[in-house]
Design an enzyme around this catalytic site. Structure first.
Site, mmCIF file in Angstrom:
data_model
loop_
_atom_site.group_PDB
_atom_site.id
_atom_site.type_symbol
_atom_site.label_atom_id
_atom_site.label_comp_id
_atom_site.label_asym_id
_atom_site.label_seq_id
_atom_site.Cartn_x
_atom_site.Cartn_y
_atom_site.Cartn_z
ATOM 1 N N PRO A 87 -6.360 -5.548 -1.463
ATOM 2 C CA PRO A 87 -5.955 -5.988 -2.809
ATOM 3 C C PRO A 87 -6.524 -5.075 -3.903
ATOM 4 O O PRO A 87 -5.963 -4.990 -4.979
ATOM 5 C CB PRO A 87 -6.546 -7.393 -2.929
ATOM 6 C CG PRO A 87 -6.762 -7.851 -1.533
ATOM 7 C CD PRO A 87 -7.053 -6.625 -0.729
ATOM 8 N N GLU A 118 -12.817 -10.245 5.920
ATOM 9 C CA GLU A 118 -13.010 -9.936 4.498
ATOM 10 C C GLU A 118 -12.663 -8.486 4.183
ATOM 11 O O GLU A 118 -12.909 -8.008 3.079
ATOM 12 C CB GLU A 118 -14.451 -10.245 4.064
ATOM 13 C CG GLU A 118 -14.697 -11.717 3.762
ATOM 14 C CD GLU A 118 -13.656 -12.340 2.848
ATOM 15 O OE1 GLU A 118 -13.366 -11.762 1.797
ATOM 16 O OE2 GLU A 118 -13.137 -13.412 3.210
ATOM 17 N N ARG A 156 13.140 3.767 4.393
ATOM 18 C CA ARG A 156 14.458 3.825 3.746
ATOM 19 C C ARG A 156 14.728 5.207 3.172
ATOM 20 O O ARG A 156 15.861 5.605 3.003
ATOM 21 C CB ARG A 156 14.561 2.800 2.610
ATOM 22 C CG ARG A 156 14.238 1.401 3.023
ATOM 23 C CD ARG A 156 14.468 0.418 1.908
ATOM 24 N NE ARG A 156 15.886 0.161 1.725
ATOM 25 C CZ ARG A 156 16.577 0.471 0.660
ATOM 26 N NH1 ARG A 156 15.991 1.034 -0.354
ATOM 27 N NH2 ARG A 156 17.858 0.209 0.584
ATOM 28 N N ASP A 171 19.189 2.235 -5.923
ATOM 29 C CA ASP A 171 18.520 0.946 -5.794
ATOM 30 C C ASP A 171 17.735 0.554 -7.045
ATOM 31 O O ASP A 171 17.407 1.412 -7.860
ATOM 32 C CB ASP A 171 17.495 1.031 -4.663
ATOM 33 C CG ASP A 171 18.122 0.673 -3.336
ATOM 34 O OD1 ASP A 171 19.163 0.010 -3.353
ATOM 35 O OD2 ASP A 171 17.557 1.061 -2.305
HETATM 36 C C1 SAM Z 1 -8.511 -11.826 3.433
HETATM 37 S S1 SAM Z 1 -8.140 -10.186 2.972
HETATM 38 C C2 SAM Z 1 -9.662 -9.666 2.241
HETATM 39 C C3 SAM Z 1 -9.661 -9.926 0.790
HETATM 40 C C4 SAM Z 1 -10.880 -9.350 0.090
HETATM 41 N N1 SAM Z 1 -12.061 -10.097 0.369
HETATM 42 C C5 SAM Z 1 -10.631 -9.375 -1.412
HETATM 43 O O1 SAM Z 1 -10.886 -10.370 -2.060
HETATM 44 O O2 SAM Z 1 -10.064 -8.379 -1.931
HETATM 45 C C6 SAM Z 1 -8.153 -9.317 4.497
HETATM 46 C C7 SAM Z 1 -7.324 -8.048 4.509
HETATM 47 O O3 SAM Z 1 -5.953 -8.357 4.256
HETATM 48 C C8 SAM Z 1 -5.318 -7.243 3.649
HETATM 49 N N2 SAM Z 1 -4.726 -7.673 2.373
HETATM 50 C C9 SAM Z 1 -4.842 -8.894 1.809
HETATM 51 N N3 SAM Z 1 -4.183 -8.956 0.632
HETATM 52 C C10 SAM Z 1 -3.634 -7.736 0.452
HETATM 53 C C11 SAM Z 1 -2.854 -7.146 -0.587
HETATM 54 N N4 SAM Z 1 -2.497 -7.840 -1.669
HETATM 55 N N5 SAM Z 1 -2.464 -5.858 -0.450
HETATM 56 C C12 SAM Z 1 -2.840 -5.134 0.643
HETATM 57 N N6 SAM Z 1 -3.583 -5.622 1.641
HETATM 58 C C13 SAM Z 1 -3.983 -6.905 1.547
HETATM 59 C C14 SAM Z 1 -6.386 -6.178 3.486
HETATM 60 O O4 SAM Z 1 -6.318 -5.296 4.573
HETATM 61 C C15 SAM Z 1 -7.653 -7.006 3.483
HETATM 62 O O5 SAM Z 1 -8.775 -6.245 3.780
#
Ligand code: SAM
Length: 433
Positions: A87, A118, A156, A171
């Protein structure tokens, strides 16, 4: 081109990589995916994750597991371009997908490294990541869906995957607009008929109609932020102006709060007249109403404007143009009536203030589409003295939030505030995030 995916859940990818266009692309040899199980890089009877240092209960993937996965895949397929998912990464949009698609074509080996728990130990990302991608401002349970999202978006662009190249180039988000509405058989469905124009066979008319509909969807459907991040030519600006409802501004020298707590009138100032007129012209507002019931104040404004409306025209034509839009009215009602005469519709009143108020519905500088969809002209109200009176605020349909910067100082001049408000609400803002 090889795509290695190192994941804790390899099974999630099997149908995804076998089905549909992605499956066919692999059959044709456009790319080949190899999914590896991160658990296979754990030592026997040892955990793959460990608790995060410091307070907080989260578990993280151990760095050495990722290191082994990368070493193993690079040993097989050569150095890789490594994409992590989080994220906190760069939020994916169509520009990035196009750029990453080029990288996919240049590199022989790309590794996708979705996390779980996490996330990753920060040192792993720092050491290995060529790119960290977020699919949006929300948190998923793992990076596998983001990895699939990235693959869907990027593949794509690769030749031989989508039938007609044209469908990619036209697109949504390949330029400033989203896609136009499309229809198929039957001609009549649930009482709605496919628009006649797209059945007319007139290609030019169809193209014009599609562009206009795409522009409407973009501006009124919540994508003004995207639209304004592009540099537009005069033709596109004109077309956008024809879709966005006309905007007006009123500077209230009446019904304002005074320092002593009473509600009353304030004096006009030459600077506010000129500077707000120039800002209003810059942002395409139709008229700038100066609201004062005081005849002597009206005379002052007439004198100040007189020069620019007559002799000053040859001296400085732009200034003349700007002040042409200034109209003196003795009440807010008169300004509203004038707009109704101009447009045939009552304007929506949007208040602005340096303070928070509960008197009317709060909107933000991201809510343009919601307002524009109402299809009414918009009148932005600026207060003078200590701001718009409660009675005026109660008449307003909406209120914008106070302008704020990274400081406690809250004393903008109304002409500065006007320029910022116009820019936030209507301004083009070339940028690529
Ligand atoms: C539960 S999430 C960890 C969230 C992290 N503790 C935080 O608050 O940013 C576990 C994994 O899901 C993936 N993930 C979750 N949300 C994502 C997003 N919006 N974009 C990309 N990857 C995401 C990532 O690889 C992340 O490390």
């Amino acid at each position: 081109m090889k795509v290695s995916i190192a994941t804790l859940f390899p099974e999630l990818y099997r149908p995804f990589l076998q089905e549909s266009l992605i499956g066919r692309a692999q059959e044709k040899g456009v790319f080949q995916a190899e999914v590896t199980d991160l658990f296979s890089f754990a030592e026997p009877k040892k955990r793959i994750d460990a608790p995060s240092f410091g307070p907080g209960a989260g578990m993280l993937l151990k760095p050495e597991i990722i290191a082994r996965a990368i070493t193993s895949q690079e040993h097989k397929f050569g150095p890789s371009y490594k994409i992590f998912f989080s994220p906190h990464g760069k939020r994916l949009n169509q520009f990035h997908t196009k750029r990453i698609a080029h990288i996919f074509q240049e590199k022989k080996h790309v590794m996708l490294l979705p996390a779980r728990y996490e996330g990753m130990d920060a040192r792993v990302e720092e050491h290995y990541a060529d790119e960290i991608i977020s699919v949006g401002d929300y948190v998923l349970m793992g990076g596998d869906i983001p990895a699939m999202v990235l693959l869907e978006a990027i593949l794509r662009y690769l030749p031989g995957i989508i039938g007609k190249d044209e469908s990619v180039e036209k697109d949504s988000f390949s330029g400033p607009l989203v896609d136009y509405p499309e229809y198929t058989e039957p001609l009549e469905w649930e009482g709605m008929t496919v628009p006649e124009i797209i059945r007319s066979g007139n290609h030019q008319k169809i193209a014009d109609w599609r562009e206009n509909e795409a522009l409407k969807r973009t501006l009124l459907g919540g994508h003004f932020e995207w639209f304004r991040s592009f540099d537009h030519d005069k033709v596109m600006v004109k077309k956008a102006q024809s879709i966005i409802p006309p905007h007006y501004v009123a500077l209230m020298h009446d019904e304002v709060n005074l320092k002593d707590g009473r509600v009353g009138t304030s004096s006009v100032t030459s600077l506010d007249i000129h500077d707000i007129a120039r800002s209003a012209a810059t942002y395409g507002l139709k008229k700038y109403f100066l609201v004062t019931p005081l005849l002597d104040q009206q005379r002052i404004v007439e004198t100040l404007l007189g020069f620019w409306q007559t002799t000053g025209k040859t001296y400085n034509f732009e200034r003349h143009q700007a002040v042409q839009a200034v109209k003196i009215v003795d009440s807010l009602d008169k300004a509203m009536a004038q707009i109704e005469v101009d447009t045939g519709k009552k304007p929506l009143l949007i208040a602005t203030s340096a303070k928070e108020h509960e008197a009317c519905e709060k909107i933000t500088y991201g809510d343009q589409s919601q307002i524009w969809k109402e299809g009414c002209p918009v009148l932005l109200l600026l207060g003078t003295a200590s701001g718009l009176s409660d009675a005026v605020l109660k008449r307003c349909d909406y209120i914008l939030p106070p302008l704020k910067g990274l400081s406690d100082f809250n004393h903008l001049s109304v002409r500065s505030a006007a320029a910022i408000i116009f820019d936030r609400w209507l301004g083009l803002n070339l940028h690529r995030s």
